[in-house]
Design a protein around this motif. Sequence first.
Motif, PDB file in Angstrom:
ATOM      1  N   LEU A  29       0.909  -1.155   0.057  1.00  0.00           N
ATOM      2  CA  LEU A  29       0.076   0.047   0.144  1.00  0.00           C
ATOM      3  C   LEU A  29       0.898   1.100  -0.120  1.00  0.00           C
ATOM      4  CD1 LEU A  29      -2.734  -0.776   2.491  1.00  0.00           C
ATOM      5  CD2 LEU A  29      -3.058  -0.304   0.070  1.00  0.00           C
ATOM      6  N   ARG A  30       0.665   2.002  -0.730  1.00  0.00           N
ATOM      7  CA  ARG A  30       1.109   3.408  -1.067  1.00  0.00           C
ATOM      8  C   ARG A  30       0.316   4.470  -0.273  1.00  0.00           C
ATOM      9  NH1 ARG A  30       3.260   3.709  -6.963  1.00  0.00           N
ATOM     10  NH2 ARG A  30       0.834   3.814  -7.331  1.00  0.00           N
ATOM     11  N   LEU A  31       0.984   5.584  -0.016  1.00  0.00           N
ATOM     12  CA  LEU A  31       0.426   6.809   0.443  1.00  0.00           C
ATOM     13  C   LEU A  31      -0.934   7.478  -0.278  1.00  0.00           C
ATOM     14  CD1 LEU A  31       2.980   8.998   1.916  1.00  0.00           C
ATOM     15  CD2 LEU A  31       1.656   7.714   3.251  1.00  0.00           C
ATOM     16  N   ASP A  32      -0.829   7.251  -1.731  1.00  0.00           N
ATOM     17  CA  ASP A  32      -1.536   7.751  -2.466  1.00  0.00           C
ATOM     18  C   ASP A  32      -2.655   6.726  -2.912  1.00  0.00           C
ATOM     19  OD1 ASP A  32      -0.292   5.886  -3.965  1.00  0.00           O
ATOM     20  OD2 ASP A  32       0.342   7.416  -5.594  1.00  0.00           O
ATOM     21  N   ASP A  33      -2.710   5.691  -2.286  1.00  0.00           N
ATOM     22  CA  ASP A  33      -3.743   4.595  -2.142  1.00  0.00           C
ATOM     23  C   ASP A  33      -4.857   5.203  -1.180  1.00  0.00           C
ATOM     24  OD1 ASP A  33      -2.751   2.898  -4.221  1.00  0.00           O
ATOM     25  OD2 ASP A  33      -1.544   1.996  -2.676  1.00  0.00           O
ATOM     26  N   ILE A  34      -4.530   5.460  -0.036  1.00  0.00           N
ATOM     27  CA  ILE A  34      -5.428   5.920   1.144  1.00  0.00           C
ATOM     28  C   ILE A  34      -5.383   7.317   1.508  1.00  0.00           C
ATOM     29  CG2 ILE A  34      -4.999   3.383   1.771  1.00  0.00           C
ATOM     30  CD1 ILE A  34      -3.786   4.673   4.374  1.00  0.00           C
ATOM     31  N   PHE A  35      -4.503   8.051   0.836  1.00  0.00           N
ATOM     32  CA  PHE A  35      -4.574   9.607   1.435  1.00  0.00           C
ATOM     33  C   PHE A  35      -5.251  10.412   0.412  1.00  0.00           C
ATOM     34  CE2 PHE A  35      -1.732   8.306   4.770  1.00  0.00           C
ATOM     35  CZ  PHE A  35      -2.001   9.307   5.772  1.00  0.00           C
ATOM     36  N   SER A  36      -5.869  11.356   0.568  1.00  0.00           N
ATOM     37  CA  SER A  36      -6.330  12.593  -0.298  1.00  0.00           C
ATOM     38  C   SER A  36      -5.672  13.755   0.632  1.00  0.00           C
ATOM     39  CB  SER A  36      -7.763  12.497  -0.439  1.00  0.00           C
ATOM     40  OG  SER A  36      -8.079  13.524  -1.369  1.00  0.00           O
ATOM     41  N   GLY A  37      -4.680  14.193  -0.230  1.00  0.00           N
ATOM     42  CA  GLY A  37      -4.003  15.211   0.540  1.00  0.00           C
ATOM     43  C   GLY A  37      -3.232  14.759   1.837  1.00  0.00           C
ATOM     44  N   LEU A  38      -3.931  15.335   2.929  1.00  0.00           N
ATOM     45  CA  LEU A  38      -3.465  15.067   4.310  1.00  0.00           C
ATOM     46  C   LEU A  38      -4.171  14.428   4.955  1.00  0.00           C
ATOM     47  CD1 LEU A  38      -1.615  18.467   5.469  1.00  0.00           C
ATOM     48  CD2 LEU A  38      -0.542  16.155   4.475  1.00  0.00           C
ATOM     49  N   THR A  39      -5.588  13.875   4.428  1.00  0.00           N
ATOM     50  CA  THR A  39      -6.613  13.275   4.993  1.00  0.00           C
ATOM     51  C   THR A  39      -6.726  11.841   4.426  1.00  0.00           C
ATOM     52  OG1 THR A  39      -7.762  15.342   4.993  1.00  0.00           O
ATOM     53  CG2 THR A  39      -9.138  13.225   5.265  1.00  0.00           C
ATOM     54  N   VAL A  40      -7.077  10.848   5.221  1.00  0.00           N
ATOM     55  CA  VAL A  40      -7.013   9.506   5.139  1.00  0.00           C
ATOM     56  C   VAL A  40      -8.382   9.235   4.212  1.00  0.00           C
ATOM     57  CG1 VAL A  40      -7.163   7.049   5.755  1.00  0.00           C
ATOM     58  CG2 VAL A  40      -5.611   8.754   6.695  1.00  0.00           C
ATOM     59  N   ARG A  41      -8.801   8.901   3.208  1.00  0.00           N
ATOM     60  CA  ARG A  41      -9.991   8.462   2.576  1.00  0.00           C
ATOM     61  C   ARG A  41     -10.663   7.495   3.567  1.00  0.00           C
ATOM     62  NH1 ARG A  41      -6.636   7.539  -2.284  1.00  0.00           N
ATOM     63  NH2 ARG A  41      -6.566   9.408  -3.750  1.00  0.00           N
ATOM     64  N   ARG A  42     -12.090   7.628   3.556  1.00  0.00           N
ATOM     65  CA  ARG A  42     -13.043   6.622   4.033  1.00  0.00           C
ATOM     66  C   ARG A  42     -13.181   5.299   3.299  1.00  0.00           C
ATOM     67  NH1 ARG A  42     -16.335   9.100   8.042  1.00  0.00           N
ATOM     68  NH2 ARG A  42     -15.776  11.387   8.588  1.00  0.00           N
TER      69      ARG A  42
END
Length: 208
Positions: A66-79
């Motif tokens: 898993l990479r940061l851009d897989d679950i982050f949108s900016g500085l917020t973790v996606r739901r």
Amino acid sequence: MPVCRVSPSRQQPWNKGVLVGQKKPLEPKHVWSIRVRLELAGSKRDLAIFNLAIDSKLRACDLVKLRLDDIFSGLTVRRRATIVQKKTGRPVQFEITEQSRNSVEAWLPSLRAAGSRYLFPSRLHASPHISIRQYARLVHRWVESIGLERAVYGTHSMRRTKAAQIYRKTGNLRAVQLLLGHTKLESTVRYLGIEVDDALNIAEQIEL
């Protein structure tokens, strides 16, 4: 009559001394106990891995990459997040609960300091992210910390834990199939061991 000889390399079965078969899912009380221990120990990385492994229901090979851009949108973790599974090549979605989002956000400063684009970077220079073997060792350490037998649990326990609870509470196999990313419903039935569990439940109710 010719004699069939067994070579020395085949005299010992590959699984001698190893407990094989499906790994058990964790029970809710186990999840709670491990989570509390990791929180008290201040293990931000391990807590993020543990929570995300439970939520995502991903195979180990997908979780460790898993990479940061897989679950982050900016500085917020996606739901919710979507990745393409390595085994099937098909996309699968998973939810990220508030508990997981909080633990991942707490782990983020360490990732930024390390300059990693992977969520769980390896401490070894040879690999950009932790290996499946490293993840398996973590799982064994977690279950042993609460007194469970390591041979009975593994990385598939993490994948099966939430799926098993969803089925127990809803009986909705189709939903579990989608969440696990299985192409066939039969695969989900086998994976959860539903037929065996149902048969044992029936047998326990019969007195002779």
